[in-house]
Enzyme design. Structure first.
Site, PDB file in Angstrom:
ATOM      1  N   LYS A 168     -85.226 -90.796   3.793  1.00 23.18           N
ATOM      2  CA  LYS A 168     -85.282 -90.834   5.227  1.00 23.18           C
ATOM      3  C   LYS A 168     -84.319 -91.296   6.036  1.00 23.18           C
ATOM      4  O   LYS A 168     -83.964 -90.900   7.075  1.00 23.18           O
ATOM      5  CB  LYS A 168     -86.684 -91.413   5.742  1.00 23.18           C
ATOM      6  CG  LYS A 168     -87.941 -90.946   4.825  1.00 23.18           C
ATOM      7  CD  LYS A 168     -88.698 -89.674   5.708  1.00 23.18           C
ATOM      8  CE  LYS A 168     -89.938 -89.382   4.945  1.00 23.18           C
ATOM      9  NZ  LYS A 168     -90.403 -89.506   3.517  1.00 23.18           N
TER      10      LYS A 168
HETATM   11  C1  PLP Z   1     -90.842 -88.526   2.700  1.00 22.07           C
HETATM   12  C2  PLP Z   1     -90.584 -88.390   1.299  1.00 22.07           C
HETATM   13  C3  PLP Z   1     -91.007 -87.390   0.499  1.00 22.07           C
HETATM   14  C4  PLP Z   1     -91.320 -85.869   1.182  1.00 22.07           C
HETATM   15  O1  PLP Z   1     -90.565 -85.241   1.947  1.00 22.07           O
HETATM   16  P1  PLP Z   1     -90.950 -84.305   2.907  1.00 22.07           P
HETATM   17  O2  PLP Z   1     -89.634 -83.928   3.757  1.00 22.07           O
HETATM   18  O3  PLP Z   1     -91.820 -84.910   3.908  1.00 22.07           O
HETATM   19  O4  PLP Z   1     -91.193 -83.101   2.062  1.00 22.07           O
HETATM   20  C5  PLP Z   1     -90.595 -87.589  -0.695  1.00 22.07           C
HETATM   21  N1  PLP Z   1     -90.397 -88.572  -1.397  1.00 22.07           N
HETATM   22  C6  PLP Z   1     -90.387 -89.631  -0.690  1.00 22.07           C
HETATM   23  C7  PLP Z   1     -89.845 -90.956  -1.418  1.00 22.07           C
HETATM   24  C8  PLP Z   1     -90.355 -89.644   0.709  1.00 22.07           C
HETATM   25  O5  PLP Z   1     -90.187 -90.780   1.560  1.00 22.07           O
END
Ligand code: PLP
Length: 499
Positions: free
Chosen positions: A114
Site C-alpha cells: 500500500k
Molecule cells: C491490501 C492488501 C492486499 C489486497 O489488495 P487489494 O488491492 O485490496 O486487492 C493483499 N495483500 C496485502 C498484504 C495487502 O495489504
C-alpha cells in the site's frame, strides 16, 4: 482527461478533472470515478522507458491519466514519494524464484504494498486542493483491513490542510498491524477500532461519504470528506506504474523480449491491485491472463468461475487478513469497463438489496473469463506454500503473497504454461511473522516475540519500521460500533453534537 462515475454518470452529466476525482474520492451517485477513456501507449512509449528510472517511468505513466498535473509536478512528487529515505532498497525489487517473478512491493515505510500508492497520493491530493481552488481542508476517512490504515496514516501524517481518521475491525488485524496503527505519530491523525468486520467498517465509511447532513456539518467546520481507500482513483494510478515498470525490468534482464506476453498473478482483496494491472494491459502492456488469487473468503474466485457475486456467506478470519473482504469495491470498475455503466449500476443495486447478490449476463462472464482466472487457497494451502517456498527455495513469503504463489503454481501446473508470471508480493513476511513461523513449524509464537524468532530462524533482519514500534507509546484506544462512526468523525472534526 475527464473522470465519470461507474454508475450511470453520463445521464447525470457529472464529469470532473483528475484533481477533482482525487479530491472527492467517491462520485456523488455512489459510483467510482473512472477516466472517460483509457489512455493508450503510443508507438515507442514502452521502449523509451527501458532506460529510465522508476520515478521517471512513474511521471510518464501518471501524466497520461492526471492531465491537469504537469509532468514536472508529477516527477517532483514521485521523486519525493519513492526516495531513498522512504524506500532504502529502491521502490520495488524483483526476485526470480521457482520460475516466478515475485515483484516485492513492500520495501516502503510500513512494509506493505500500500505504501507504493499511499506515499504518492497525499502529494497528489495536496495539489488537487489547490488546483480545484478548494478553500476547505480535507478530512480523510479510511476503513482498513490492516495494511491500508497504517500506510495511509504514514502517508498523510502532518500534511498541511489534511486530517485523517482510520477505522479498523477490532480483533480483525494482527497484533503488529494494530501496534503500527495505535502508535501512529502526527498531529492530524486519529485511529478508532470498530466492533465489526472490515466490510462493516467499509460500508459505514461509504455511507458517511454520501450522508448529506454530515457533509453539511463538517462543511460548516471547514472540512470536506475525502478517501484514501482504493475506491479513490488516486490510489490506482501509482499501482499501474509498477506493473509496467516490472515488465520493463524483465525486458532489461533479458527474460523476455519487448512485446512478449506475460501473466500477472495478484493476491486480491478489494480488487484494487489487480485492477491496476488490468488497466496497464488496456493501455497496451502485453499481458495474457490475470490470475486472481483469493483466500478462504473466495467470493471473487467464485464470481470469476460462475458469474454470480454473492456476499451472503460466512466471513472467515484468515492468516491473510488484508484479503478478508466480501465486498470487493474495485470489481465495480472492471464491470464498468466490460459491461458499461447501466448494467453496473443495476448489479450494484442488486448487491445492496436483501439478496446481497448479482449475476452477470453470459457475455460479460465470457469476457471476464477470457482475461481472468480465479483460484483460491485454503489456510492449509497457504501455510504449505510458505513452507514449500522456504524449504525448497530459501525464499520466505508472507501469507498474502503465499496465496498468490499457490494460485500461480496451480495455474501453471494446470495449463503447462511457460509464460513468465509476475506475482505481486504484497507484504513483508515480518508483518505476519507469527503465521509465517506457524507455517514453518514453530507454533504459538505471537506478537513481537515472533519478529525476533523469525529473524533467528531465517537468519534475516527485522525491517527497521517494524523493529521500532514495540516500545512506542500507544496513542489511540478508542472503539465504537459501526453506527457510532458518524459521531466519532464529527468529534474528530471538532464538532460537538447537540441532542
Ligand atoms: C491490501 C492488501 C492486499 C489486497 O489488495 P487489494 O488491492 O485490496 O486487492 C493483499 N495483500 C496485502 C498484504 C495487502 O495489504
Amino acid at each position: 482527461m475527464n473522470y465519470i462515475s461507474t454508475r450511470n454518470a453520463l445521464r447525470t452529466n457529472e464529469s470532473v478533472s483528475s484533481a477533482c476525482a482525487i479530491k472527492r474520492g467517491l462520485a456523488g451517485n455512489g459510483g467510482l470515478y473512472m477516466p472517460t477513456k483509457i489512455p493508450q501507449f503510443k508507438e515507442g512509449f514502452l521502449s523509451s522507458l527501458l532506460s529510465r528510472s522508476y520515478t521517471e517511468r512513474a511521471a510518464e505513466i501518471l501524466s497520461l491519466y492526471l492531465t491537469d498535473y504537469t509532468k514536472d509536478e508529477l516527477l517532483e512528487d514521485a521523486t519525493a514519494a519513492y526516495s531513498k529515505e522512504k524506500f532504502p532498497e529502491g521502490a520495488t525489487k524483483m526476485a526470480n524464484v521457482n520460475g516466478n517473478a515475485f515483484l516485492e512491493l513492500w520495501h516502503g515505510p510500513t512494509c506493505a504494498f500500500k505504501d507504493m500508492a499511499l506515499q504518492l497520493m497525499p502529494r497528489l491530493l495536496s495539489r488537487a486542493l489547490k488546483k480545484t481552488g478548494e478553500d476547505k481542508k480535507a478530512l480523510i476517512l479510511v476503513a482498513t483491513s490492516g495494511d491500508t490504515g497504517k500506510a495511509a496514516l504514514e502517508g498523510y501524517r502532518d500534511v498541511d490542510n489534511i486530517k485523517i481518521q482510520v477505522f479498523y475491525p477490532d480483533g480483525g488485524v494482527s497484533q503488529v498491524q494494530k501496534q503500527q496503527m495505535v502508535t501512529q505519530e502526527g498531529s492530524n491523525v486519529e485511529v478508532t477500532a470498530v466492533y465489526g468486520n472490515f466490510d462493516d467498517a467499509q460500508t459505514a465509511v461509504k455511507r458517511i461519504f454520501l450522508d448529506k447532513t454530515l457533509i453539511k456539518e463538517i462543511g460548516k467546520a471547514g472540512y470536506i470528506f475525502s478517501s484514501a481507500n482504493s475506491i479513490n482513483f488516486g490510489r490506482l494510478v501509482p499501482q499501474i506504474v509498477y506493473y509496467v515498470s516490472a515488465y520493463l525490468d524483465l525486458v532489461n534482464e533479458g527474460r523476455i523480449a519487448l512485446g512478449d506476453e506475460i501473466d500477472i498473478c495478484v493476491p486480491t482483496g478489494n480488487f484494487g491491485n489487480i485492477l491496476a494491472a488490468y488497466m496497464a494491459k488496456k493501455m497496451g502492456l502485453p499481458v495474457n491472463k490475470f490470475i486472481c488469487a483469493s483466500n478462504k473468503n473466495n467470493v471473487l474466485t467464485d464470481f470469476i468461475n460462475t458469474g454470480v457475486y454473492n456476499k451472503k456467506r460466512d466471513f472467515n478470519l484468515t492468516i491473510s487478513p488484508s484479503m478478508d473482504i466480501l465486498v470487493s469495491s474495485n470489481l465495480e470498475r472492471l464491470l464498468y469497463l466490460i459491461a458499461g455503466d447501466i448494467k453496473t449500476r443495476n448489479w450494484m443495486r442488486d448487491l445492496r438489496s436483501d439478496s446481497g447478490a448479482y449475476t452477470v449476463d453470459y457475455d460479460t462472464l465470457r469476457r471476464i473469463q477470457e482475461e481472468f482466472v480465479g483460484i483460491y487457497a485454503t489456510e492449509d494451502d497457504t501455510k504449505a506454500t510458505i513452507n514449500r517456498y522456504y524449504k525448497d527455495c530459501g525464499y520466505l513469503i508472507d501469507p498474502h503473497t503465499a496465496v498468490g504463489a499457490y494460485a500461480c503454481d496451480k495455474y501453471r501446473e494446470q495449463n503447462g504454461s511457460l509464460r513468465p508470471v509476475i506475482v505481486a508480493s504484497t507484504a513483508s513476511p515480518y508483518k505476519f511473522a507469527s503465521s509465517c513461523l506457524d507455517a514453518l513449524g514453530y507454533k504459538d509464537i505471537d506478537g513481537f516475540d515472533a519478529l525476533y524468532k523469525l529473524a533467528e530462524v531465517t537468519n534475516t533482519v527485522i525491517p527497521a519500521p517494524l523493529a521500532e514500534i514495540k516500545d512506542k507509546e500507544v496513542r489511540f484506544t478508542n472503539a465504537c460500533t459501526p453506527s457510532d462512526m458518524p459521531s466519532s468523525v464529527l468529534s474528530f472534526a471538532g464538532i460537538v453534537k447537540e441532542n
